[in-house]
Design an enzyme around this catalytic site. Structure first.
Site, PDB file in Angstrom:
ATOM      1  N   GLU A  86      -2.190   9.476   1.663  1.00  0.00           N
ATOM      2  CA  GLU A  86      -2.085   8.028   1.788  1.00  0.00           C
ATOM      3  C   GLU A  86      -0.999   7.537   0.839  1.00  0.00           C
ATOM      4  OE1 GLU A  86      -5.782   6.107   1.018  1.00  0.00           O
ATOM      5  OE2 GLU A  86      -6.825   7.062   2.686  1.00  0.00           O
ATOM      6  N   ASP A 116      -8.249  -3.507  -4.967  1.00  0.00           N
ATOM      7  CA  ASP A 116      -7.927  -2.432  -5.899  1.00  0.00           C
ATOM      8  C   ASP A 116      -8.225  -2.818  -7.341  1.00  0.00           C
ATOM      9  OD1 ASP A 116      -6.813  -0.414  -4.119  1.00  0.00           O
ATOM     10  OD2 ASP A 116      -5.285  -1.914  -3.691  1.00  0.00           O
TER      11      ASP A 116
END
Length: 264
Positions: free
Chosen positions: A49, A60
């Protein structure tokens, strides 16, 4: 068969679980990031990724947020992130690449152009964290037109009724977020994850990759026993931050080898 399908079929035939490694595109800089990217399969990454840097990555934690900021401050753009995929494909035509990020940069780039360009560069899938299935008809169409897998997210709070909506038009694999909250900040409850994964498998045949909170080889082994692959992100991004550029590829290699070995 797509690269993602082929990878999971190979893993199944070899009776092992996959390692998905996440790096932020352009962290710590474009050239080093490309060098890191090209090294990942040699260390044991089965899928990769690449984070598309964005200034407001709400899902995040601080480690990946700061990586995105570092990349943006060093001039990283979505166009350069796509160029990373193109450079990777010069040497590797088998390891799947999934781009992960948020809708704003893609919208600014142009959704149709984005999918055409990532397909041309050699990407295999995309994860758009902040776009629910109900609002993604155009994305689904563009992904299908360009043979790009649209990977969906499921969480511990996803009920069985909703999983049918999430997996509709999804492909590649299902990304299971093993904790409630942001990346890199907690560890998952194994019993809860196991029970939920069993429920999810009654609703989808897609391979399930478990991410968030997986940092160590033991974490990888534990979660690998429950899913088809594990995703390691913050631990690798933190290594990139803490290691001198001249040593980062070698240091990451050792870290990824240990994670891969733990998965059998």
């Amino acid at each position: 068969m797509t690269r993602i399908q082929n990878t999971f079929e190979t893993l199944k035939s070899e009776n092992r679980k996959g390692l998905v490694t996440f790096i932020m595109g352009g962290d710590p800089d474009f050239e080093t990031s490309v060098e890191i990217l090209k090294s990942l399969p040699h260390a044991g990454a089965d899928l990769i990724e690449i984070g598309m840097p964005f200034s407001d990555p709400v899902a995040d934690g601080p480690v990946i947020q700061n990586a995105a900021i570092r990349a943006l401050e060093n001039g990283m753009t979505l166009k350069k992130t796509i160029e990373m995929v193109r450079l990777f494909r010069e040497d590797n035509t088998s390891t799947p690449i999934v781009l992960m990020g948020y809708s704003n940069p893609i919208h600014a780039y142009g959704e149709k152009q984005f999918f055409e360009d990532i397909a041309d560069a050699g990407a295999d899938g995309v994860i758009i964290v902040d776009t629910p299935p109900e609002e993604s008809a155009d994305l689904v169409a563009h992904a299908k037109d360009n043979h790009i897998d649209l990977v969906r997210l499921a969480t511990p709070t996803t009920d069985l009724d909703r999983i049918g909506i999430i997996t509709n038009n999804a492909s590649g694999f299902l990304y299971y977020v093993s904790i409630t909250g942001i990346t890199g900040t907690a560890s998952a409850n194994t019993e809860q994850v196991s029970a939920h994964i069993e429920q999810l498998r009654t609703k989808t045949d897609l391979p399930i990759a478990i991410g968030f909170g997986i940092k160590t080889p033991q974490d990888a082994k534990t979660m690998g026993a429950l899913g088809d692959a594990v995703v390691v992100g913050s631990a690798l991004v933190n290594t990139i931050k803490e290691t001198p550029k001249s040593e980062v590829v070698e240091t990451l290699h050792k870290q990824i080898v240990a994670l891969s070995n733990a998965l059998g």
